[in-house]
Design a protein around this motif. Sequence first.
Motif, PDB file in Angstrom:
ATOM      1  N   TRP A  50       0.502  -1.663  -0.361  1.00  0.00           N
ATOM      2  CA  TRP A  50      -0.355   0.029  -0.057  1.00  0.00           C
ATOM      3  C   TRP A  50       0.871   1.815   0.731  1.00  0.00           C
ATOM      4  O   TRP A  50       2.238   0.885   0.788  1.00  0.00           O
ATOM      5  N   ARG A  51       0.760   2.483  -0.744  1.00  0.00           N
ATOM      6  CA  ARG A  51       1.047   3.687  -0.896  1.00  0.00           C
ATOM      7  C   ARG A  51       0.613   4.420  -0.317  1.00  0.00           C
ATOM      8  O   ARG A  51      -0.621   4.760   0.680  1.00  0.00           O
ATOM      9  N   ALA A  52       1.533   5.414   0.609  1.00  0.00           N
ATOM     10  CA  ALA A  52       0.577   6.503   1.825  1.00  0.00           C
ATOM     11  C   ALA A  52      -0.539   6.778   1.265  1.00  0.00           C
ATOM     12  O   ALA A  52      -1.076   7.735   1.446  1.00  0.00           O
ATOM     13  N   ASP A  53      -0.119   7.527  -0.259  1.00  0.00           N
ATOM     14  CA  ASP A  53      -1.766   8.222  -0.732  1.00  0.00           C
ATOM     15  C   ASP A  53      -2.619   7.737  -0.861  1.00  0.00           C
ATOM     16  O   ASP A  53      -3.754   8.425  -0.441  1.00  0.00           O
ATOM     17  N   ASP A  54      -2.807   6.645  -1.023  1.00  0.00           N
ATOM     18  CA  ASP A  54      -3.800   5.908  -0.938  1.00  0.00           C
ATOM     19  C   ASP A  54      -4.560   5.040   0.676  1.00  0.00           C
ATOM     20  O   ASP A  54      -5.773   5.416   0.254  1.00  0.00           O
TER      21      ASP A  54
END
Length: 373
Positions: free
Chosen positions: A56-60
């Motif tokens: 998972w990416r921080a932005d998501d």
Amino acid sequence: DQAAIAVHNAQLYGHINEERQRLAAILNNSGDGVFILNPDLTFQQINRAFEQMTGWRADDVIGLPKADVIEWDKLENDDLETAIEKGWLKYTSHQERVDIHYVEGDLIRRDGMNLSIGITYAPLLSDDGRLVSIIANVRDITNFRRAQEMQSVFISTIHHELRTPIAIIKGYASTLRRDDVEWESSVIRDNMGIIEDEADRLTSLVEDLLTASKIQAEREVKLNVEDVNLEQLCARSVGRLDGQSHHNIVLSFPENFPTVQGDKTRLRQVVDNLLTNAIKYSPKGKTITVGGRFNDKSITVFVRDEGEGIPSDKLDKVFDRFYRIDDKLTRKTQGTGLGLYLVKAIINAHHGDISVKSTIGHGSTFYFTIPRD
Ligand code: ADP
């Protein structure tokens, strides 16, 4: 005065900013995954290690409910939500020392793969006991799990492998010492022979175990290097094992097969192991070939059998410690899964290579190559 206050504020602001950057750097460079939740259990922040572990990416993730990201395939104890329902936060807010909550299981990553992790949750409380956020530390426990699994395989293998010869020795010994029977000398000799064979099997099992644990502790095999004539060494192994097997064992070495520098005892262990496996894992009456070839740089010895073969996805695994293929033939054959692990370690210590080729239904060939210099 106002100018002085403004300067002071600017300095404070600068300090706070520095502190924030320092914390962000610590968080991002931590080897463990970290995420911080708001009191409503939505994501406030995650670090780089967490991104790598979960995909998972921080932005998501920021702002998403925790349950949308932390999904379990298998969970060993209460997840955070259940712990809170059961009063974890109420309990901790009355305590001086804040308690943590630990969760362990198989997480479903964003790409659908599983990852064994342990999460430690710790609440961050304000001075008046209000929940400010929950800080979670995530650790990849795949290796730990693997070690645990290996330990249990080890215990059951050793249990079985030690008990069998001991039971046989005890059975024969107590039969022989019965007072009410006069045994013929041939019976005594045969039974003593069986006891001796089983004692030898125990000795070699204990030796394998000791060597394996030494390799693990020292990460290498110590060699007593001398000139070794592998053609002769193979011929002796064949001579020794031929009498005990019902196979047609043939030697196939080219003329002038060169000697190499190596440890005779260890190389004998390698050849014995490969040959014993060929005998164990191929039907009686079939041919086993022990042969060699050489070039300017290296010599290669191979042991070929006409057994059932090894499935292609298991070819690498057979060299792993305690690995045994889970099939009918292996189940009814004695073994610890240590033989090929030791063989590989010994050949690596000689700066050599070991490999196996196999065709299902037609047999397997194990090759080891040792440099001539
Ligand atoms: P062990 O024979 O004690 O089980 P090894 O490390 O020597 O352990 O071998 C590991 C596994 O590889 C065996 O359990 C068997 O399943 C497989 N194997 C090894 N040699 C052969 C062979 N020649 N043919 C088929 N399977 C083999």
